[in-house]
Design a protein around this motif. Structure first.
Motif, PDB file in Angstrom:
ATOM      1  N   GLN A  23       0.815  -1.202   0.000  1.00 23.91           N
ATOM      2  CA  GLN A  23       0.000   0.000   0.000  1.00 23.91           C
ATOM      3  C   GLN A  23       0.856   1.262   0.000  1.00 23.91           C
ATOM      4  O   GLN A  23       0.569   2.230  -0.712  1.00 23.91           O
ATOM      5  CB  GLN A  23      -0.938   0.009   1.216  1.00 23.91           C
ATOM      6  N   VAL A  24       1.927   1.256   0.795  1.00 23.95           N
ATOM      7  CA  VAL A  24       2.813   2.427   0.872  1.00 23.95           C
ATOM      8  C   VAL A  24       3.466   2.682  -0.485  1.00 23.95           C
ATOM      9  O   VAL A  24       3.520   3.826  -0.963  1.00 23.95           O
ATOM     10  CB  VAL A  24       3.886   2.242   1.969  1.00 23.95           C
ATOM     11  N   LEU A  25       3.957   1.631  -1.130  1.00 23.16           N
ATOM     12  CA  LEU A  25       4.585   1.790  -2.448  1.00 23.16           C
ATOM     13  C   LEU A  25       3.574   2.290  -3.479  1.00 23.16           C
ATOM     14  O   LEU A  25       3.898   3.137  -4.321  1.00 23.16           O
ATOM     15  CB  LEU A  25       5.190   0.464  -2.910  1.00 23.16           C
ATOM     16  N   ASN A  26       2.366   1.801  -3.397  1.00 22.49           N
ATOM     17  CA  ASN A  26       1.326   2.241  -4.318  1.00 22.49           C
ATOM     18  C   ASN A  26       1.041   3.737  -4.126  1.00 22.49           C
ATOM     19  O   ASN A  26       0.887   4.488  -5.097  1.00 22.49           O
ATOM     20  CB  ASN A  26       0.043   1.433  -4.101  1.00 22.49           C
ATOM     21  N   ASN A  27       0.984   4.166  -2.868  1.00 21.78           N
ATOM     22  CA  ASN A  27       0.771   5.596  -2.580  1.00 21.78           C
ATOM     23  C   ASN A  27       1.913   6.448  -3.127  1.00 21.78           C
ATOM     24  O   ASN A  27       1.695   7.549  -3.647  1.00 21.78           O
ATOM     25  CB  ASN A  27       0.648   5.815  -1.065  1.00 21.78           C
ATOM     26  N   LEU A  28       3.143   5.935  -3.008  1.00 18.19           N
ATOM     27  CA  LEU A  28       4.312   6.684  -3.492  1.00 18.19           C
ATOM     28  C   LEU A  28       4.274   6.866  -5.004  1.00 18.19           C
ATOM     29  O   LEU A  28       4.710   7.901  -5.532  1.00 18.19           O
ATOM     30  CB  LEU A  28       5.603   5.972  -3.075  1.00 18.19           C
ATOM     31  N   MET A 154      12.023   6.247   3.996  1.00 18.87           N
ATOM     32  CA  MET A 154      12.895   5.901   5.119  1.00 18.87           C
ATOM     33  C   MET A 154      12.310   4.737   5.922  1.00 18.87           C
ATOM     34  O   MET A 154      13.027   3.818   6.319  1.00 18.87           O
ATOM     35  CB  MET A 154      13.100   7.119   6.031  1.00 18.87           C
ATOM     36  N   ARG A 155      11.020   4.778   6.156  1.00 25.46           N
ATOM     37  CA  ARG A 155      10.397   3.719   6.974  1.00 25.46           C
ATOM     38  C   ARG A 155      10.310   2.394   6.209  1.00 25.46           C
ATOM     39  O   ARG A 155      10.288   1.325   6.823  1.00 25.46           O
ATOM     40  CB  ARG A 155       9.023   4.189   7.454  1.00 25.46           C
ATOM     41  N   LEU A 156      10.286   2.457   4.890  1.00 26.95           N
ATOM     42  CA  LEU A 156      10.379   1.229   4.095  1.00 26.95           C
ATOM     43  C   LEU A 156      11.770   0.614   4.221  1.00 26.95           C
ATOM     44  O   LEU A 156      11.946  -0.594   4.050  1.00 26.95           O
ATOM     45  CB  LEU A 156      10.083   1.524   2.622  1.00 26.95           C
ATOM     46  N   ASN A 157      12.751   1.473   4.511  1.00 27.20           N
ATOM     47  CA  ASN A 157      14.134   1.009   4.642  1.00 27.20           C
ATOM     48  C   ASN A 157      14.518   0.766   6.103  1.00 27.20           C
ATOM     49  O   ASN A 157      15.672   0.907   6.482  1.00 27.20           O
ATOM     50  CB  ASN A 157      15.089   2.033   4.001  1.00 27.20           C
ATOM     51  N   LYS A 158      13.514   0.435   6.924  1.00 27.34           N
ATOM     52  CA  LYS A 158      13.714   0.057   8.332  1.00 27.34           C
ATOM     53  C   LYS A 158      14.156   1.212   9.222  1.00 27.34           C
ATOM     54  O   LYS A 158      14.822   1.001  10.247  1.00 27.34           O
ATOM     55  CB  LYS A 158      14.684  -1.129   8.459  1.00 27.34           C
ATOM     56  N   SER A 159      13.788   2.441   8.851  1.00 27.26           N
ATOM     57  CA  SER A 159      14.067   3.576   9.738  1.00 27.26           C
ATOM     58  C   SER A 159      12.913   3.775  10.712  1.00 27.26           C
ATOM     59  O   SER A 159      11.758   3.540  10.365  1.00 27.26           O
ATOM     60  CB  SER A 159      14.260   4.860   8.928  1.00 27.26           C
ATOM     61  N   PHE A 160      13.249   4.228  11.925  1.00 28.99           N
ATOM     62  CA  PHE A 160      12.219   4.623  12.881  1.00 28.99           C
ATOM     63  C   PHE A 160      12.468   6.073  13.284  1.00 28.99           C
ATOM     64  O   PHE A 160      13.588   6.583  13.190  1.00 28.99           O
ATOM     65  CB  PHE A 160      12.182   3.696  14.099  1.00 28.99           C
ATOM     66  N   ILE A 161      11.419   6.740  13.692  1.00 26.33           N
ATOM     67  CA  ILE A 161      11.443   8.195  13.825  1.00 26.33           C
ATOM     68  C   ILE A 161      11.778   8.637  15.247  1.00 26.33           C
ATOM     69  O   ILE A 161      11.144   8.203  16.214  1.00 26.33           O
ATOM     70  CB  ILE A 161      10.086   8.789  13.397  1.00 26.33           C
TER      71      ILE A 161
END
Length: 371
Positions: A23-28, A154-161
């Protein structure tokens, strides 16, 4: 409907899960600002009105590249292809030591010196990925996530905020949540990367901020002493050494401005531009060293910070650029000396002094650590 915040207390800050990737990739793909930025990057010499007409082509290409991705692992495997190209174009050599001492079945808290916003954790991840080890979850400040598509990527690449913009009582809540998330990740077997301090060491003087170590304990105070809690985190100091910092001149100008006027006004999206320059700019040789797991008991954050610094400084791989700046070089070629001299061209006298000090600090710190 179940309250997701109650069932997932880290939902707002954690990396995306596999179930969210599609879903995130589709939104991007339908984020017009992202598509425009990629089109402008791919075709920098074309006028903007023409680039606008190329956006559908960019969208189709991205859909082809990312259309079948349904997990974080698949996303990172795709990113790895671009990372390999970036390393080939912007470095002369990437080397690593100490990784062979890590246990692939253990989770670690990697605390590293901080020179580059994106590349510090990227190089750590790349080395682990090449060694068939699990990649890390990456701490990233929300000041770098001004655009939603940047946050998503960033969050797709395992980043946390890391919520740096919180104030007052909200800040205490955010710090406790961050502390809890890091401890939870290690307990669940997921390694973490975090910088030794907030913001890059623009002057080249790598120092661990005790406040960072206090944060790690914030959510665990009822579970034991500071020494007991941090020992469970498997802290590994990491030294990342760049022969050349693509942002060195910008850092020198900023520090000189702060000295001379007491202020420095960041341009709009300057952090994003620093990320791009750090990724694409010439770095020369890069070395990553994984230190030893800290097993001693330290009763205070200050004592633990000193132990982390000792490893980072002692294990820092000194390049010819560092030795030239510190005036201790006797191995450089004329070409290397000229290359370093070129970094100073166009800078004021004070800016040049700051840039040289930036490269000299690792030599000074290593001498102190070894003595």
């Amino acid at each position: 409907m179940t309250d997701t915040v109650n069932t997932d207390p880290y939902k707002e800050i954690r990396p995306y899960n596999d179930s969210e990737v599609e879903q995130v990739l589709n939104n991007l793909l339908y984020d017009d600002e992202l598509i425009s930025a990629i089109a402008q990057y791919q075709f920098p010499s074309l006028p903007k009105w023409l680039v606008k007409w190329l956006k559908p082509v960019v969208r189709i290409a991205l859909a082809r590249e990312f259309g079948d991705i349904q997990s974080i692992q698949q996303f990172q495997a795709t990113v790895a292809k671009y990372m390999a190209k970036m390393i080939a174009r912007s470095t002369t050599k990437l080397s690593c030591t100490g990784v062979e001492e890590l246990d692939p079945d253990e989770a670690y808290l990697f605390i590293s010196n901080h020179r580059d916003i994106a590349m510090d954790p990227a190089f750590v991840n790349w080395v682990l990925y090449q060694c068939k080890m699990n990649t890390v979850r990456i701490a990233i400040g929300d000041n770098l996530l001004s655009k939603p598509y940047v946050s998503d990527l960033m969050r797709l690449n395992k980043s946390f905020i890391v919520n740096r913009s919180a104030k007052g009582r909200e800040m205490m809540t955010a710090v406790t949540q961050l502390s809890s998330y890091i401890n939870h990740s290690i307990e669940q077997g997921d390694s973490i990367w975090i910088a030794q301090r907030e913001g890059r060491a623009k002057d080249g003087n790598d120092r661990t901020d005790p406040a960072l170590l206090k944060m790690l304990y914030m959510s665990q105070r009822k579970k034991g002493s500071f020494a007991d809690v941090v020992k469970k985190l498997n802290i590994v100091p990491v030294s990342i050494a760049y022969e050349y910092d693509p942002c060195d001149r910008a850092k020198a100008r900023e520090l000189a401005s702060l000295e001379e006027t007491g202020a420095y006004e960041k341009a709009q999206h300057e952090d994003i531009n620093s990320i791009v320059k750090g990724i694409t700019g010439f770095k020369g040789a890069v070395h990553v060293h994984f230190g030893e797991v800290i097993t001693e008991s330290f009763e205070t954050p200050e004592a633990l910070a000193e132990a982390i610094d000792r490893q980072i400084h002692a294990n820092y791989h000194l390049h010819v650029s560092n030795q030239l700046a510190a005036g201790v070089d006797n191995t450089s070629t004329d070409e290397q000396a000229e290359q370093f001299k070129n970094r100073l061209e166009g800078l004021s006298e004070r800016e040049a002094e700051i840039l040289k000090q930036m490269y000299a600090y690792p030599v000074i710190n290593q001498q102190k650590a070894n003595s």
